[in-house]
Design a protein around this motif. Structure first.
Motif, PDB file in Angstrom:
ATOM      1  N   ARG A   1      -4.288   1.177   7.052  1.00 37.62           N
ATOM      2  CA  ARG A   1      -3.454   1.370   5.381  1.00 37.62           C
ATOM      3  C   ARG A   1      -4.050   2.907   4.579  1.00 37.62           C
ATOM      4  N   CYS A   2      -4.957   3.188   4.624  1.00 39.12           N
ATOM      5  CA  CYS A   2      -5.537   4.312   3.835  1.00 39.12           C
ATOM      6  C   CYS A   2      -4.373   5.399   5.395  1.00 39.12           C
ATOM      7  N   VAL A   3      -4.909   5.456   6.207  1.00 41.62           N
ATOM      8  CA  VAL A   3      -4.301   6.095   7.622  1.00 41.62           C
ATOM      9  C   VAL A   3      -3.109   6.257   7.790  1.00 41.62           C
ATOM     10  N   LEU A   4      -1.495   5.082   7.485  1.00 42.93           N
ATOM     11  CA  LEU A   4      -0.758   5.284   7.462  1.00 42.93           C
ATOM     12  C   LEU A   4      -0.398   5.720   6.665  1.00 42.93           C
ATOM     13  N   ILE A   5      -1.202   5.454   5.073  1.00 42.72           N
ATOM     14  CA  ILE A   5      -0.231   6.991   4.115  1.00 42.72           C
ATOM     15  C   ILE A   5      -0.617   8.508   4.070  1.00 42.72           C
TER      16      ILE A   5
ATOM     17  N   ALA B   1     -11.576  -2.693   7.062  1.00 40.44           N
ATOM     18  CA  ALA B   1     -10.649  -1.721   8.773  1.00 40.44           C
ATOM     19  C   ALA B   1     -10.117  -1.753   7.877  1.00 40.44           C
ATOM     20  N   GLU B   2      -9.101  -3.350   7.487  1.00 42.87           N
ATOM     21  CA  GLU B   2      -7.671  -2.809   6.885  1.00 42.87           C
ATOM     22  C   GLU B   2      -7.471  -1.945   5.974  1.00 42.87           C
ATOM     23  N   ILE B   3      -8.000  -1.781   5.409  1.00 39.17           N
ATOM     24  CA  ILE B   3      -8.263  -0.802   4.075  1.00 39.17           C
ATOM     25  C   ILE B   3      -7.609   0.445   4.334  1.00 39.17           C
TER      26      ILE B   3
ATOM     27  N   LEU C   1       2.708  10.715   4.165  1.00 38.62           N
ATOM     28  CA  LEU C   1       2.031  12.147   3.828  1.00 38.62           C
ATOM     29  C   LEU C   1       2.385  13.321   3.993  1.00 38.62           C
ATOM     30  N   ALA C   2       1.869  13.259   5.524  1.00 40.12           N
ATOM     31  CA  ALA C   2       2.069  14.537   6.068  1.00 40.12           C
ATOM     32  C   ALA C   2       3.090  15.387   6.945  1.00 40.12           C
TER      33      ALA C   2
END
Length: 85
Positions: free
Chosen positions: A76-80, A71-73, A84-85
């Motif tokens: 963080r991927c969503v934040l990245i 869930a933490e990974i 980038l969007a």
């Protein structure tokens, strides 16, 4: 008031942080790969949580830890991806 000029920001190691298209592609690819790792960890965690309780060592706690890590990974991927969007 002193006028400030815009200069490329540098990281703590003096590396330029310019967002070139090849760097953005690299970060996006890394985010996708990290997200895939998170999905694998979540699947392993679910399997461990659902394992029969007659095992030698209970795996539920490890399963919970893997699910939390996944869930933490993914968070963080969503934040990245949003950055980038």
């Amino acid at each position: 008031m002193v006028k400030q000029t815009s200069a490329p920001r540098r990281g703590s190691r003096g590396i330029s942080r310019l967002a070139t298209s090849d760097r953005l592609d690299t970060v996006q690819s890394a985010s996708w790969e990290l997200s895939a790792i998170g999905e694998c960890l979540a699947a392993i965690g679910r399997d461990m949580e659902l394992a029969p309780s007659d095992q030698k060592t209970p795996a539920g706690g490890t399963g919970n830890a893997l699910n939390w890590l996944a869930a933490e990974i993914n968070r963080r991927c969503v934040l990245i991806d949003e950055a980038l969007a």
